[in-house]
Design an enzyme around this catalytic site. Structure first.
Site, PDB file in Angstrom:
ATOM      1  N   SER A   1       0.828  -1.205   0.000  1.00 41.18           N
ATOM      2  CA  SER A   1       0.000   0.000   0.000  1.00 41.18           C
ATOM      3  C   SER A   1       0.859   1.250   0.000  1.00 41.18           C
ATOM      4  CB  SER A   1      -0.959  -0.001   1.193  1.00 41.18           C
ATOM      5  OG  SER A   1      -0.265  -0.125   2.416  1.00 41.18           O
ATOM      6  N   GLU A   2       1.993   1.228   0.723  1.00 33.55           N
ATOM      7  CA  GLU A   2       2.957   2.329   0.664  1.00 33.55           C
ATOM      8  C   GLU A   2       4.384   1.820   0.781  1.00 33.55           C
ATOM      9  OE1 GLU A   2      -0.600   4.642   1.090  1.00 33.55           O
ATOM     10  OE2 GLU A   2       0.091   3.097   2.466  1.00 33.55           O
ATOM     11  N   THR A   3       5.274   2.509   0.078  1.00 31.99           N
ATOM     12  CA  THR A   3       6.712   2.328   0.253  1.00 31.99           C
ATOM     13  C   THR A   3       7.290   3.690   0.619  1.00 31.99           C
ATOM     14  OG1 THR A   3       6.814   0.500  -1.323  1.00 31.99           O
ATOM     15  CG2 THR A   3       8.878   1.644  -0.827  1.00 31.99           C
TER      16      THR A   3
END
Length: 287
Positions: free
Chosen positions: A71-73
């Site tokens: 979902s996020e890096t």
């Protein structure tokens, strides 16, 4: 006659490969995968974390985030007084992410980049954010984002349930439903959600279990995330909302996604302090 086992040969090849990497023939970028807002691996919300040795262009970071497919890096660049922090979903850069900030602080402390007694300072699109270690986890200092009551045509239909309240902050919508079971069993129409003018939809209710005060789920198909497992940024809206409803400034929250995660929430004036734990599950090298 000298002979080696398959395991020994495999280890020798791995060592030789590392020698090549360290020798400068191939320069790798280290990336961690961290499960945030949990004490258990494979629970909470996974985030990628990369501490860069130099600035990278936006296209490269977006490609890495797409490759990670989380979902996020988070991408961190060391500064004299802290770290520049940027967050990318698989499809775009975003202004604010809670769980990837927790994951970043966890890696900074775990790798010894700063002492555990020190506060980490992040420079982000959402201003200066901080993190520090407390007895029950890492505490994040975020801006409070109270919602204003609005009616969003089509939201009840897209979620498939009756809504008790709808509120808005920027392009994040908060919807209260009748009970915890409704939140747990919700099956929204993602195509209809995608047509709404919102980057994310937070669905919440008071909890029927004394272990926590309220529950939630978060859907964000507009940014490439059908359902986010545990959403720190959503609690910057949820904290002030439930503070007003329950009359208490310190709350315990549980996000009832498939993976699930616990968040300590404290509202102080225009700030929300979120406390959570994190577990490193993977450490790899991008070539």
């Amino acid at each position: 006659m000298f002979s080696v086992s398959f395991e020994e040969m495999f280890l020798l090849e791995a060592i030789m490969y590392k020698v090549i990497l360290w020798g400068g023939f191939i320069m790798g970028v280290e990336i961690f995968q961290v499960d945030a807002f949990t004490k258990e691996p494979f629970k909470g919300n996974p985030a990628g974390v990369s501490i860069l040795d130099r600035e990278r262009d936006d296209t490269w970071m977006q490609n890495v985030a797409c490759e990670m497919n989380l979902s996020e890096t988070a991408f961190l660049t060391r500064r004299k007084d802290g770290f520049e922090l940027r967050w990318f979903t698989p499809t775009r850069e975003i202004d604010f992410c809670g769980h990837a900030t927790l994951a970043s602080a966890h890696i900074i402390y775990e790798t010894g980049l700063i002492d555990k007694e020190q506060t980490v300072q992040f420079f982000t699109r959402s201003g200066i954010l901080t993190a520090c270690i407390k007895d029950n986890g890492i505490e994040l200092n975020f801006p409070a984002k109270p919602v204003q009551k609005v009616d969003l045509l089509g939201l009840s239909d897209a979620l498939g349930v009756k809504l008790l309240y709808t509120g808005l902050n920027a392009d994040m919508y908060l919807a209260e439903v009748s009970d915890e079971d409704t939140v747990k069993t919700l099956k929204p129409d993602l195509e209809k959600l995608l047509r709404l003018p919102a980057s994310g939809i937070i669905v919440t209710s008071a909890s029927s279990i004394g272990k926590y005060d309220f529950v939630s789920r978060c859907f964000a198909p507009a940014v490439g995330i059908n359902e986010d497992p545990v959403t720190g940024s959503a609690h910057c809206l949820l904290g002030p909302y439930w503070q007003g409803k329950l009359g208490k400034s310190e709350l315990t929250a549980y996000q009832v996604s498939k993976r699930g995660g616990y968040i300590g929430v404290k509202v102080v004036s225009d700030r929300v302090f979120l406390t959570g734990n994190a577990v490193t599950v993977m450490r790899c090298e991008l070539l």
